[in-house]
Design an enzyme around this catalytic site. Sequence first.
Site, PDB file in Angstrom:
ATOM      1  N   TYR A  62     -11.697 -15.096   2.963  1.00  0.00           N
ATOM      2  CA  TYR A  62     -10.718 -14.045   3.249  1.00  0.00           C
ATOM      3  C   TYR A  62     -10.257 -14.114   4.712  1.00  0.00           C
ATOM      4  CZ  TYR A  62      -8.773  -9.486   4.280  1.00  0.00           C
ATOM      5  OH  TYR A  62      -7.934  -8.485   4.707  1.00  0.00           O
ATOM      6  N   TYR A  98      -2.581 -12.834   2.559  1.00  0.00           N
ATOM      7  CA  TYR A  98      -2.343 -12.435   1.161  1.00  0.00           C
ATOM      8  C   TYR A  98      -1.163 -13.199   0.541  1.00  0.00           C
ATOM      9  CZ  TYR A  98      -5.250  -8.366   2.404  1.00  0.00           C
ATOM     10  OH  TYR A  98      -6.255  -7.547   2.820  1.00  0.00           O
ATOM     11  N   LYS A 134       0.813  -1.211   0.000  1.00  0.00           N
ATOM     12  CA  LYS A 134       0.000   0.000   0.000  1.00  0.00           C
ATOM     13  C   LYS A 134       0.847   1.262   0.000  1.00  0.00           C
ATOM     14  CE  LYS A 134      -3.529  -2.715  -0.026  1.00  0.00           C
ATOM     15  NZ  LYS A 134      -2.996  -4.000   0.422  1.00  0.00           N
TER      16      LYS A 134
HETATM   17  C1  LIG Z   1      -3.803  -5.265   0.304  1.00  0.00           C
HETATM   18  C2  LIG Z   1      -2.833  -6.377   0.172  1.00  0.00           C
HETATM   19  C3  LIG Z   1      -2.781  -7.145  -1.008  1.00  0.00           C
HETATM   20  C4  LIG Z   1      -3.761  -7.000  -2.134  1.00  0.00           C
HETATM   21  O1  LIG Z   1      -3.571  -5.840  -2.885  1.00  0.00           O
HETATM   22  P1  LIG Z   1      -4.820  -5.175  -3.620  1.00  0.00           P
HETATM   23  O2  LIG Z   1      -4.250  -3.976  -4.261  1.00  0.00           O
HETATM   24  O3  LIG Z   1      -5.826  -4.881  -2.554  1.00  0.00           O
HETATM   25  O4  LIG Z   1      -5.370  -6.155  -4.603  1.00  0.00           O
HETATM   26  C5  LIG Z   1      -1.821  -8.122  -1.099  1.00  0.00           C
HETATM   27  N1  LIG Z   1      -0.970  -8.351  -0.089  1.00  0.00           N
HETATM   28  C6  LIG Z   1      -0.996  -7.662   1.058  1.00  0.00           C
HETATM   29  C7  LIG Z   1      -0.035  -8.019   2.123  1.00  0.00           C
HETATM   30  C8  LIG Z   1      -1.934  -6.635   1.237  1.00  0.00           C
HETATM   31  O5  LIG Z   1      -1.961  -5.956   2.380  1.00  0.00           O
END
Ligand SMILES: *Cc1c(COP(=O)(O)O)cnc(C)c1O
Length: 338
Positions: free
Chosen positions: A267, A293, A49
Amino acid sequence: MQLDRFPRFPLAHLPTPLEPLSRLSDHLGGPRIFVKRDDCTGLAFGGNKTRKLEYLVADALAQDATLLVSEGGLQSNHVRQTAAAAAKAGLNCELVLDQNVAWEDSAYRSSGNLMLDRLLGARVHLCPPGAPRSDTSPAIVEAARARGERPYFVPTGGSNAIGGLGFARCAREILDQSATLGLTVGAIVVASGSGGTQGGLIAGLIGMAEAGRPAVPAIGIDIDDALDEVTENVTRVANDCAGLLGLDQGVPAQAIDIRPGYAAPGYGLPNDGMIEAIELLARLEGLLLDPVYSGKAMAGLIDMVRRGTFERDQAVVFIHTGGAPALFVYPSLFATGP
Ligand SMILES: *Cc1c(COP(=O)(O)O)cnc(C)c1O
C-alpha cells in the site's frame, strides 16, 4: 431499492461526468473505455469519499453530533475530505493518522493531504511510527466526549453501510448516464481498499437489476496488497448496504470480484505498472491519476485489456476515485526531467 429514504447532506457536485477516454481506447486497441469522474466531486479537490460523507454527515447531524472523528494513513484522501465535510457542516474534526507507509520523501510528512487536513481546520493526532491508528482512535473519541463534545466516528475510508449508500447512488448515476448515451456497460472497474466504494456499488447495481435495469459487474482492483482483507471489507459493506436498501436477495458470492497483483510491493509504495498508467493517462488524455489508488487501478485495467479480458467493442467504465493531491508527495517518481 430504497435509496431516497436516507437523509443526504449535499457536499458533492453530482452527477459527476461520464466521459470517453478515446485516445486511451485507440492506444490499447479497444475496448471502449469511459471514465466516471469522481475525482470531480468538487469538495476540497474531490474524490470518492465525498459521496460517502454526504450520507455519513447527514447521519451525524441527525444524531446531533458536534465533532467528526476519523482515521487513516498520513496521506489519506478520506480524512482530507472528512475535514472539508466537517468544515462545511459546521462540525469540529479530529483525525488520527498512522505512519505505516515506508516512503521516505520529506514531502510525505509535510505536504499533500496532510497539509490540507490542517488547512481545513482539523486537529491532527499522529500515531507513533509503526503503531496502528486503531490503538488510538477510541481514546480520542472518549477524550472528546469527556470535554463535552458529541463525537461521531467515521470509520476508515467511510466504509460502512451508510457510507456505501453514496456508491449505490453512483451505480444509479452510471446506469442513468449510460442509458442517455445509448451505452450498454459491460463492466465497471474501480480501486478497492477499505471496501465502501466497491461494496456500495455492488449493492446499488443489484438494486438496479432488481428494478429491471441491466446487470453490470463491478470489478475491484486490490490496492492494499491484501486480497483477503479487501475481500472481507467489500463483502461486509455490500451485504450491510444491501440490507439498508431493503433488497430482496442478498449479495451472491460471485458478485464480489477483486483482482490482486497490482499493488506490490505494498500500500502506498510505487511499482512500474502504476507509473506507466499515470504517465499514459496524463499524456494521452490530460487526466491526472494518483500513485496510491487510481494509478494502480488503471494499471490493473490496462493489464486486463492486454490479456483480452474485454471484447473489443465492449464499454468499460473506470471510476476515477481522485487522490491527485498525493502526486505532490511522490515528486521523485514524476519530476525527474531536466
Ligand atoms: C479511499 C480511496 C479509494 C478506495 O476506496 P475504498 O472505498 O476505501 O475501497 C480509491 N481511490 C482513492 C483515491 C481513495 O482515496
